[in-house]
Design a protein around this motif. Structure first.
Motif, mmCIF file in Angstrom:
data_model
loop_
_atom_site.group_PDB
_atom_site.id
_atom_site.type_symbol
_atom_site.label_atom_id
_atom_site.label_comp_id
_atom_site.label_asym_id
_atom_site.label_seq_id
_atom_site.Cartn_x
_atom_site.Cartn_y
_atom_site.Cartn_z
ATOM 1 N N ARG A 72 0.843 -1.219 0.000
ATOM 2 C CA ARG A 72 0.000 0.000 0.000
ATOM 3 C C ARG A 72 0.862 1.247 0.000
ATOM 4 O O ARG A 72 0.611 2.188 -0.749
ATOM 5 N N ASN A 73 1.893 1.252 0.863
ATOM 6 C CA ASN A 73 2.771 2.435 0.929
ATOM 7 C C ASN A 73 3.396 2.719 -0.422
ATOM 8 O O ASN A 73 3.456 3.859 -0.862
ATOM 9 N N ARG A 74 3.860 1.674 -1.094
ATOM 10 C CA ARG A 74 4.529 1.872 -2.389
ATOM 11 C C ARG A 74 3.554 2.387 -3.438
ATOM 12 O O ARG A 74 3.885 3.236 -4.243
ATOM 13 N N LEU A 75 2.338 1.847 -3.432
ATOM 14 C CA LEU A 75 1.357 2.290 -4.444
ATOM 15 C C LEU A 75 0.996 3.752 -4.215
ATOM 16 O O LEU A 75 0.891 4.536 -5.158
ATOM 17 N N GLU A 76 0.855 4.127 -2.943
ATOM 18 C CA GLU A 76 0.491 5.519 -2.645
ATOM 19 C C GLU A 76 1.624 6.483 -2.998
ATOM 20 O O GLU A 76 1.375 7.629 -3.329
ATOM 21 N N ASP A 77 2.860 5.958 -2.945
ATOM 22 C CA ASP A 77 4.013 6.816 -3.253
ATOM 23 C C ASP A 77 4.206 7.030 -4.752
ATOM 24 O O ASP A 77 5.049 7.821 -5.157
ATOM 25 N N SER A 78 3.519 6.263 -5.612
ATOM 26 C CA SER A 78 3.771 6.348 -7.069
ATOM 27 C C SER A 78 2.487 6.515 -7.869
ATOM 28 O O SER A 78 2.168 5.690 -8.721
ATOM 29 N N PRO A 79 1.727 7.607 -7.601
ATOM 30 C CA PRO A 79 0.427 7.747 -8.267
ATOM 31 C C PRO A 79 0.507 7.854 -9.792
ATOM 32 O O PRO A 79 -0.432 7.488 -10.491
ATOM 33 N N GLY A 80 1.658 8.329 -10.334
ATOM 34 C CA GLY A 80 1.728 8.552 -11.787
ATOM 35 C C GLY A 80 2.232 7.361 -12.587
ATOM 36 O O GLY A 80 2.373 7.456 -13.808
ATOM 37 N N ALA A 81 2.508 6.224 -11.926
ATOM 38 C CA ALA A 81 3.146 5.097 -12.638
ATOM 39 C C ALA A 81 2.240 4.545 -13.744
ATOM 40 O O ALA A 81 1.014 4.605 -13.646
ATOM 41 N N LYS A 82 2.869 4.002 -14.803
ATOM 42 C CA LYS A 82 2.097 3.397 -15.913
ATOM 43 C C LYS A 82 1.440 2.093 -15.493
ATOM 44 O O LYS A 82 0.532 1.589 -16.147
ATOM 45 N N GLY A 83 1.974 1.523 -14.423
ATOM 46 C CA GLY A 83 1.468 0.251 -13.920
ATOM 47 C C GLY A 83 2.590 -0.467 -13.193
ATOM 48 O O GLY A 83 3.701 0.053 -13.109
ATOM 49 N N PHE A 84 2.294 -1.660 -12.685
ATOM 50 C CA PHE A 84 3.270 -2.374 -11.864
ATOM 51 C C PHE A 84 3.305 -3.857 -12.206
ATOM 52 O O PHE A 84 2.303 -4.427 -12.638
ATOM 53 N N ILE A 85 4.480 -4.429 -11.939
ATOM 54 C CA ILE A 85 4.573 -5.885 -11.886
ATOM 55 C C ILE A 85 4.584 -6.260 -10.414
ATOM 56 O O ILE A 85 5.451 -5.793 -9.663
#
Ligand code: B4P
Length: 191
Positions: A72-85
């Motif tokens: 959760r912390n990581r997702l909240e820290d990267s709102p502009g990302a194209k997506g994640f693996i």
């Protein structure tokens, strides 16, 4: 624009960490590995790291709330990302539900689960091979490696049904060369 969020799934030693590197580059995605995040906590000797170290060296999973909080912390820290693996996460149904809820809250979701399938004896060979050079404590003993595979079969493998029910499961043959497997994964994702 729709985000590309991929759950890269499979038993310990299936090649998740290995293949993540290629997929990140090819698709410009962020990489979230709960194993790497936990190893960083261990290295920094945080209270969380000390708790995780004991469980990981015994081949057991760490508690859901620990890994869910980290993701959760990581997702909240990267709102502009194209997506994640997502590499090595989720590993239980509670983690999968928490991930869906977290992504849903930011208007996103999982696109695909790519499940690498590899025979047990090959997994043991790969992990003991890595243990001989990397010093990773959980790759040192065959007993711990087989314990991790049993944990995967009982707690983690059932997640294939969770994503299958959502029409997102793609099974990928994980035996063969690293390049062959990358090609199968990129075929499944598309351009
Ligand atoms: P992870 O760090 O996720 O480690 P892993 O499952 O053992 O797989 P990894 O991704 O590292 O290996 P890979 O398949 O890339 O987890 C470690 C521990 O952390 C867990 O046991 C658990 O305790 C804890 N944990 C992590 N996430 C958790 C969660 N969500 N919930 C609870 N606990 C959690 O590759 C393995 C080896 O195979 C490499 O040496 C590679 O070079 C080799 N290889 C890869 N592809 C190959 C190929 N095609 N041919 C030959 N060799 C290959």
């Amino acid at each position: 624009m729709n985000k590309l969020n991929i759950v890269l799934f499979g038993p310990p030693g299936a090649g998740k960490g290995t293949q993540s590197k290629f997929l990140m580059e090819r698709y410009g995605l962020g990489h979230l590995s709960t194993g790497d995040l936990l190893r960083a906590e261990i290295k920094a000797e945080t209270p969380l790291g000390l708790q995780a170290q004991e469980l990981m060296s015994a081949g057991e999973l760490v508690p859901d709330e620990v890994v869910v909080g980290m993701i959760r912390n990581r997702l909240e820290d990267s709102p502009g990302a194209k997506g994640f693996i997502f590499d090595g996460f989720p590993r239980t149904r509670a983690q999968a539900e928490a991930l869906d809820a977290t992504l849903d809250a930011i208007g996103s979701g999982i696109t695909l689960m790519l499940a690498l399938e590899v025979e047990e004896e090959e997994l043991v060979k790969r992990l003991l091979g890595r243990g001989a050079t990397s010093g990773r404590p959980d790759d040192q003993s065959e007993e711990v490696v087989r314990k991790r595979i049993r944990e995967y079969e009982t707690k983690t493998a059932p997640l294939k049904d969770y994503y299958k029910a959502q029409g997102k499961l793609r099974r990928i043959q994980g035996m063969g060369s690293i390049a062959e497997i990358t090609a199968r994964l990129t075929d499944a994702i598309g351009d």
